[in-house]
Motif scaffolding. Structure first.
Motif, PDB file in Angstrom:
ATOM      1  N   ARG A 103      15.547  28.064  -6.289  1.00  0.00           N
ATOM      2  CA  ARG A 103      15.374  29.479  -5.975  1.00  0.00           C
ATOM      3  C   ARG A 103      13.954  29.919  -6.319  1.00  0.00           C
ATOM      4  N   GLY A 104      13.271  30.476  -5.311  1.00  0.00           N
ATOM      5  CA  GLY A 104      11.943  31.027  -5.524  1.00  0.00           C
ATOM      6  C   GLY A 104      12.016  32.546  -5.517  1.00  0.00           C
ATOM      7  N   HIS A 105      11.135  33.172  -6.287  1.00  0.00           N
ATOM      8  CA  HIS A 105      11.149  34.637  -6.403  1.00  0.00           C
ATOM      9  C   HIS A 105       9.772  35.209  -6.116  1.00  0.00           C
ATOM     10  N   GLY A 106       9.760  36.383  -5.515  1.00  0.00           N
ATOM     11  CA  GLY A 106       8.515  37.079  -5.227  1.00  0.00           C
ATOM     12  C   GLY A 106       8.718  38.582  -5.284  1.00  0.00           C
ATOM     13  N   MET A 107       7.643  39.305  -5.533  1.00  0.00           N
ATOM     14  CA  MET A 107       7.717  40.755  -5.642  1.00  0.00           C
ATOM     15  C   MET A 107       6.446  41.362  -5.064  1.00  0.00           C
ATOM     16  N   THR A 109       9.442  45.773  -3.763  1.00  0.00           N
ATOM     17  CA  THR A 109      10.269  44.894  -2.933  1.00  0.00           C
ATOM     18  C   THR A 109      10.377  43.558  -3.637  1.00  0.00           C
ATOM     19  N   TRP A 110      11.596  43.064  -3.764  1.00  0.00           N
ATOM     20  CA  TRP A 110      11.859  41.757  -4.356  1.00  0.00           C
ATOM     21  C   TRP A 110      12.411  40.844  -3.278  1.00  0.00           C
ATOM     22  N   ALA A 111      12.069  39.579  -3.370  1.00  0.00           N
ATOM     23  CA  ALA A 111      12.619  38.585  -2.441  1.00  0.00           C
ATOM     24  C   ALA A 111      13.039  37.353  -3.232  1.00  0.00           C
ATOM     25  N   GLU A 112      14.102  36.747  -2.763  1.00  0.00           N
ATOM     26  CA  GLU A 112      14.574  35.492  -3.334  1.00  0.00           C
ATOM     27  C   GLU A 112      14.763  34.517  -2.185  1.00  0.00           C
ATOM     28  N   ALA A 113      14.146  33.346  -2.298  1.00  0.00           N
ATOM     29  CA  ALA A 113      14.283  32.296  -1.283  1.00  0.00           C
ATOM     30  C   ALA A 113      15.060  31.156  -1.920  1.00  0.00           C
ATOM     31  N   GLY A 114      16.237  30.885  -1.381  1.00  0.00           N
ATOM     32  CA  GLY A 114      17.083  29.831  -1.925  1.00  0.00           C
ATOM     33  C   GLY A 114      17.139  28.647  -0.985  1.00  0.00           C
ATOM     34  N   LEU A 115      16.903  27.450  -1.527  1.00  0.00           N
ATOM     35  CA  LEU A 115      16.942  26.214  -0.747  1.00  0.00           C
ATOM     36  C   LEU A 115      18.203  25.437  -1.093  1.00  0.00           C
ATOM     37  N   ARG A 116      18.922  25.030  -0.055  1.00  0.00           N
ATOM     38  CA  ARG A 116      20.106  24.177  -0.233  1.00  0.00           C
ATOM     39  C   ARG A 116      19.972  22.982   0.697  1.00  0.00           C
ATOM     40  N   SER A 117      20.282  21.814   0.165  1.00  0.00           N
ATOM     41  CA  SER A 117      20.286  20.618   1.005  1.00  0.00           C
ATOM     42  C   SER A 117      21.673  20.008   0.987  1.00  0.00           C
ATOM     43  N   GLU A 118      21.922  19.139   1.963  1.00  0.00           N
ATOM     44  CA  GLU A 118      23.209  18.456   2.028  1.00  0.00           C
ATOM     45  C   GLU A 118      23.416  17.553   0.812  1.00  0.00           C
ATOM     46  N   GLU A 119      22.319  17.116   0.206  1.00  0.00           N
ATOM     47  CA  GLU A 119      22.394  16.236  -0.954  1.00  0.00           C
ATOM     48  C   GLU A 119      22.623  17.004  -2.255  1.00  0.00           C
ATOM     49  N   GLY A 120      22.652  18.321  -2.188  1.00  0.00           N
ATOM     50  CA  GLY A 120      22.941  19.125  -3.368  1.00  0.00           C
ATOM     51  C   GLY A 120      21.748  19.781  -4.029  1.00  0.00           C
ATOM     52  N   ALA A 121      20.556  19.647  -3.458  1.00  0.00           N
ATOM     53  CA  ALA A 121      19.398  20.337  -4.031  1.00  0.00           C
ATOM     54  C   ALA A 121      19.636  21.838  -3.967  1.00  0.00           C
ATOM     55  N   ASN A 122      19.281  22.520  -5.031  1.00  0.00           N
ATOM     56  CA  ASN A 122      19.482  23.967  -5.092  1.00  0.00           C
ATOM     57  C   ASN A 122      18.336  24.556  -5.900  1.00  0.00           C
ATOM     58  N   ALA A 128       7.873  34.544  -2.626  1.00  0.00           N
ATOM     59  CA  ALA A 128       9.089  33.794  -2.956  1.00  0.00           C
ATOM     60  C   ALA A 128       9.028  32.389  -2.359  1.00  0.00           C
ATOM     61  N   LEU A 129       8.538  32.272  -1.120  1.00  0.00           N
ATOM     62  CA  LEU A 129       8.414  30.962  -0.491  1.00  0.00           C
ATOM     63  C   LEU A 129       7.359  30.104  -1.194  1.00  0.00           C
ATOM     64  N   ALA A 130       6.272  30.720  -1.635  1.00  0.00           N
ATOM     65  CA  ALA A 130       5.245  29.977  -2.371  1.00  0.00           C
ATOM     66  C   ALA A 130       5.820  29.463  -3.694  1.00  0.00           C
ATOM     67  N   ASP A 131       6.622  30.283  -4.366  1.00  0.00           N
ATOM     68  CA  ASP A 131       7.265  29.864  -5.610  1.00  0.00           C
ATOM     69  C   ASP A 131       8.241  28.720  -5.343  1.00  0.00           C
ATOM     70  N   LEU A 132       9.001  28.825  -4.265  1.00  0.00           N
ATOM     71  CA  LEU A 132       9.937  27.772  -3.887  1.00  0.00           C
ATOM     72  C   LEU A 132       9.185  26.470  -3.581  1.00  0.00           C
ATOM     73  N   ALA A 133       8.080  26.561  -2.853  1.00  0.00           N
ATOM     74  CA  ALA A 133       7.274  25.375  -2.525  1.00  0.00           C
ATOM     75  C   ALA A 133       6.737  24.724  -3.797  1.00  0.00           C
ATOM     76  N   ARG A 134       6.295  25.528  -4.753  1.00  0.00           N
ATOM     77  CA  ARG A 134       5.792  24.993  -6.022  1.00  0.00           C
ATOM     78  C   ARG A 134       6.895  24.230  -6.749  1.00  0.00           C
ATOM     79  N   GLN A 135       8.102  24.801  -6.784  1.00  0.00           N
ATOM     80  CA  GLN A 135       9.215  24.138  -7.453  1.00  0.00           C
ATOM     81  C   GLN A 135       9.613  22.840  -6.748  1.00  0.00           C
ATOM     82  N   LEU A 136       9.600  22.849  -5.429  1.00  0.00           N
ATOM     83  CA  LEU A 136       9.958  21.658  -4.660  1.00  0.00           C
ATOM     84  C   LEU A 136       8.937  20.547  -4.895  1.00  0.00           C
ATOM     85  N   ARG A 137       7.663  20.920  -4.933  1.00  0.00           N
ATOM     86  CA  ARG A 137       6.609  19.938  -5.199  1.00  0.00           C
ATOM     87  C   ARG A 137       6.758  19.360  -6.607  1.00  0.00           C
TER      88      ARG A 137
END
Length: 91
Positions: free
Chosen positions: A39-43, A24-37, A65-74
């Motif tokens: 993508r976190g991935h998990g398997m 199972t693969w998951a992709e969590a994509g974050l978008r903000s009104e300010e243009g942040a974009n 995927a969410l943990a990867d996204l959180a790491r990138q955001l931090r």
């Protein structure tokens, strides 16, 4: 002053099985009104001897995927702090 912003997280889940094994693969994509974009991935993998409960694979892949996204955001925040203050960010 009170300000509200909307940030949206989209999660895509994809499953593939072959015989008794499954992935199972998951992709969590974050978008903000300010243009942040971002993508976190998990398997997640199902061992052939495990009972087939697809929800478990979904949960593991999405959590990763969410943990990867959180790491990138931090990391993005740390870089922004460093850029604006001229010094390294300490958590």
């Amino acid at each position: 002053m009170h300000t509200m912003k909307r940030w949206s997280v989209d999660i895509l889940v994809s499953e593939e099985s072959e015989g008794d094994a499954a992935r199972t693969w998951a992709e969590a994509g974050l978008r903000s009104e300010e243009g942040a974009n971002l993508r976190g991935h998990g398997m997640a993998r199902k061992h052939p001897a495990d009972v087939d409960i697809p929800d478990i694979g979904d949960e593991l892949a999405v959590s990763r995927a969410l943990a990867d996204l959180a790491r990138q955001l931090r990391q993005a925040a740390a870089e922004d702090i460093s850029d604006s203050s001229g010094g390294a960010w300490r958590s």
